[in-house]
Design an enzyme around this catalytic site. Structure first.
Site, PDB file in Angstrom:
ATOM      1  N   SER A  53      18.552 -21.972-115.224  1.00 44.34           N
ATOM      2  CA  SER A  53      19.290 -23.175-115.591  1.00 44.34           C
ATOM      3  C   SER A  53      20.658 -23.168-114.907  1.00 44.34           C
ATOM      4  CB  SER A  53      19.393 -23.261-117.118  1.00 44.34           C
ATOM      5  OG  SER A  53      19.754 -24.558-117.538  1.00 44.34           O
ATOM      6  N   ASP A 111       9.818 -29.890-118.408  1.00 44.44           N
ATOM      7  CA  ASP A 111      11.168 -29.341-118.279  1.00 44.44           C
ATOM      8  C   ASP A 111      12.249 -30.415-118.223  1.00 44.44           C
ATOM      9  OD1 ASP A 111      13.267 -27.578-117.725  1.00 44.44           O
ATOM     10  OD2 ASP A 111      12.109 -26.474-116.232  1.00 44.44           O
ATOM     11  N   HIS A 133      11.552 -25.849-120.610  1.00 50.62           N
ATOM     12  CA  HIS A 133      12.715 -25.225-119.965  1.00 50.62           C
ATOM     13  C   HIS A 133      12.717 -23.699-120.057  1.00 50.62           C
ATOM     14  CE1 HIS A 133      16.539 -25.662-118.016  1.00 50.62           C
ATOM     15  NE2 HIS A 133      17.214 -25.095-118.987  1.00 50.62           N
TER      16      HIS A 133
END
Length: 287
Positions: free
Chosen positions: A98, A238, A265
């Site tokens: 991320s 996601d 995610h």
């Protein structure tokens, strides 16, 4: 800084190469990524080091620092400190999840670390505007009552309201993590709630509108400078949608992309064994 913000390492420091894991955020702690320590065992075991970023978890907490303190350069400098502290700057791999993938991409493109062998960018947007756009498009796919609750509370600034938190939970269960929360994830969320300084400064307090200092942050212009083999990862559901990943795929010269069909995610928790297989194989392929 006085020293690197190092939290945990798994494996043997005498290993031929180390994998440095950079967690998401900014602001959450690294605990939710501990499953990647699986890579430190088995026939192809490697040293796995978790970079606990400044301002969260077990690292230094600096609640009184102004917004201007929390810059991408700060996090890159701290990453460089970690590499030097462990003496691995001449031979390492990098895994960024991320926000960690964004800052990892900028670190590689800007600093051109000579010892980096392979880069994994996991569930990362190439820019924060792309991330915001993706989250809002996913919100459009939620039931109308959930959309209304989330948008009305964000407009009013009442994100502490139980109704907002409950509706956010419904969104997160579809696009953030689709399996029961692990102990590491719960620990990360608790740490973030205890000290949200970094998150509030850089992103703000809203889920669907970035209002912090990083609201226009992008690494797209420097992606062509990433020369090492790079693996892109995201999930079918996601928040880091295909549109968020595409600039990495189009601009990094040596790149491959794997999407996890049952994940959002957090594929390292949602499809743990498959993640270890895909990442492990990528890290051990000869150049």
């Amino acid at each position: 800084m006085d020293g690197p913000n190092v939290t945990e390492a798994f494996g043997d420091l005498k290993s031929s190469r180390a994998l440095v894991v950079v967690h998401g955020g900014p602001g959450p702690a690294h605990y939710y990524l501990i499953s990647l320590a699986d890579l430190a065992s088995g026939p192809n075991a490697i040293l796995v080091i978790f970079y606990g970023q400044i301002g969260c978890g077990g690292s230094s907490h600096l609640r009184d620092k102004p917004v201007e303190f929390w810059t991408p350069t700060l996090f890159m400098d701290e990453l460089d400190n970690l590499l030097n502290h462990y003496g691995i700057s001449d031979n390492f791999d990098l895994y960024g999840h991320s926000w960690g993938g964004i800052i990892g991409a900028q670190f590689v493109g800007t600093c051109q670390p000579k010892g980096l062998r392979r880069l994994v960018i996991a569930n990362s947007p190439a820019s924060l505007p792309l991330w915001e756009k993706s989250c809002n498009e996913l919100l459009d796919g939620m039931p109308e009552d959930v959309q209304q609750i989330l948008r009305e509370h964000e407009e009013a600034g009442t994100m502490d309201d139980k109704e907002y938190k409950d509706a956010t939970g419904l969104y997160m269960a579809k696009h953030f993590i689709r399996v029961p929360l692990s102990d590491g994830m719960l620990k990360t969320l608790a740490a973030m709630a205890k000290d949200p300084t970094v998150t509030h400064a850089t992103l703000g307090q809203k889920q669907f509108k970035i209002e912090g200092s990083l609201k226009t942050y992008s690494v797209i212009s420097g992606l062509h400078k990433i020369a090492v083999p790079t693996l892109l990862l995201n999930g079918r559901y996601d928040e880091a949608s295909d549109a968020c990943i595409m600039p990495f795929f189009e601009r990094i010269p040596k790149v491959r992309w794997y999407q996890f069909a049952e994940s959002s995610h957090m594929p390292h928790l949602e499809e743990r064994d498959l993640v270890m297989k895909i990442v492990g194989e990528f890290l051990h392929v000869h150049d």
